[in-house]
Scaffold this active site. Sequence first.
Site, PDB file in Angstrom:
ATOM      1  N   ALA A  18       2.303  -2.390  -5.404  1.00 23.87           N
ATOM      2  CA  ALA A  18       2.732  -1.054  -5.792  1.00 23.87           C
ATOM      3  C   ALA A  18       1.721  -0.033  -5.265  1.00 23.87           C
ATOM      4  O   ALA A  18       0.557  -0.351  -5.052  1.00 23.87           O
ATOM      5  CB  ALA A  18       2.817  -0.959  -7.313  1.00 23.87           C
ATOM      6  N   CYS A  19       2.187   1.180  -5.053  1.00 25.03           N
ATOM      7  CA  CYS A  19       1.322   2.263  -4.596  1.00 25.03           C
ATOM      8  C   CYS A  19       0.214   2.502  -5.615  1.00 25.03           C
ATOM      9  O   CYS A  19       0.507   2.510  -6.810  1.00 25.03           O
ATOM     10  CB  CYS A  19       2.158   3.520  -4.427  1.00 25.03           C
ATOM     11  SG  CYS A  19       1.229   4.949  -3.919  1.00 25.03           S
ATOM     12  N   PRO A  20      -1.042   2.711  -5.261  1.00 23.08           N
ATOM     13  CA  PRO A  20      -1.571   2.839  -3.900  1.00 23.08           C
ATOM     14  C   PRO A  20      -2.157   1.533  -3.362  1.00 23.08           C
ATOM     15  O   PRO A  20      -3.037   1.582  -2.510  1.00 23.08           O
ATOM     16  CB  PRO A  20      -2.679   3.876  -4.085  1.00 23.08           C
ATOM     17  CG  PRO A  20      -3.238   3.537  -5.434  1.00 23.08           C
ATOM     18  CD  PRO A  20      -2.072   3.039  -6.257  1.00 23.08           C
ATOM     19  N   ASN A  45       6.162  -0.524   0.789  1.00 16.31           N
ATOM     20  CA  ASN A  45       6.177   0.656  -0.067  1.00 16.31           C
ATOM     21  C   ASN A  45       6.311   1.891   0.835  1.00 16.31           C
ATOM     22  O   ASN A  45       5.446   2.154   1.673  1.00 16.31           O
ATOM     23  CB  ASN A  45       4.866   0.706  -0.867  1.00 16.31           C
ATOM     24  CG  ASN A  45       4.912   1.735  -1.961  1.00 16.31           C
ATOM     25  OD1 ASN A  45       5.260   2.878  -1.710  1.00 16.31           O
ATOM     26  ND2 ASN A  45       4.573   1.334  -3.168  1.00 16.31           N
TER      27      ASN A  45
END
Lengths: 80, 379
Positions: A18-20, A45
């Site tokens: 998942a970001c970041p 992503n």
Amino acid sequence: MTDTDIAYDDTVDARGSACPGPLMDLIGEMRDADSGTVVRLLSDNDQSLTDVREWVEEAGNELLGVDEDDDYHTFYVEKA
Amino acid sequence: MTVHIAIVGGGTGGTVLANKLAERLGPEIERGDVRVTLLNDGPDHVYKPVWLYVPFGQREPDDGRRPLEELVDDAVDLRIDRVTDLDTDAHQLQTRDGGPMEYDYLVLATGSTLEPERIPGLADGAHDYYSESGATALREELLSFTEGRIVLSVVGTPHMCPAAPLEFVFMVDDWFRERGLREDVEITYTYPIQRVHGNANIGEWARPIMDERGIEVETFFNAESVDPDAETITSMEGTTLEYDLLVGIPPHSSIDLIEEAGLGEDWVDVDKHTLEAEAADDVYALGDTAETGVPNAGSVAHYQAGVVGQRLANEVRGRPATATYDGKTLCFIETGMDSASFVEFDYENPPSPAPPSEKLHWSKLAYNEAYWLTARGLL
């Protein structure tokens, strides 16, 4: 930029992160890399399309190419 | 035949899980059909959120430390020992003092380890509140600090309690204001990416508060080195900041055992819903140890322990394991010395920080006291 054929030294596979996460994984790899090293980052992503470009420019590195595929994106970054 | 469940790590995840299993599998444990072992390399359970308050002189490190034997159900076999090797094919652990240990199910809840030495100068030049010794050393500096520049630099991510760096700068801003010293103190916050928090919603919520309160921000700042003599910190991006007091959130890592056992690179690769290890059978990971993408937070370890407890109880009884983790995370965020916000989110629903209030601040402090019920598996 699509279907690039760029030689690389190391790969960071951040697919599923998942970001970041993908950007931080790239930064972690670049931290210990020598100047001239090309790192290939795999990320699924979409935020990476913005994050990675911005960071590479900020850090003075070079984004050699980006492959935007349906499943994931591939970034080629050379350390300054 | 006795089914043996071994849990490695007596932090929030491991302790809650041990107590949940003692409750769920009480009759089976009583009959000798199941045995639950909790291994921890020290005798105490440590509640780390207390450390945020230590530098301000509000709490003592001992407030976050209690003997595991007081918290863990008597039905659990508590071993103070360190795991030195893991063979998942053989379902066997090696321990430092007790020799080999066979298991039928293994749960890794070994948490995070600080590695400030990965950044040259960080260990000597920076203080932290991510350890008991760090928090007490920072207290000595902060309580006598009356003027100059404080730099809080988030060096490594992921790190424990992602909100704590924001909380620290919000608290230190308010703390100096209350004491009439804020005009003499500069506060700078640095973060590795282009916003002030990894989660976009929390970052967008926090940034205007920082601007309003005069907290300077440096984004895209990945610390490369610290010069303790010159009192400067320099980033990979080429920015150098001077400081009078540096507070660094050090890089974190897992234990070497995980990579050596082929379970993942640093953290254990898991199915983010079932928390089962992808590279080995009958192995679960939870909390910081599990690579799920959710924050390294006590609430995560707590909820994940509930899921793993249900799954293991069903597996032991020969029933399908149906419980899954949905990414649930709860977090109070201090926004000053007397106010706090609150977020709740999961894999599908992003956080929406609540308006800061005194009520939420007191809720956070109240939970810090009630936490010991959580550790015992009661709350």
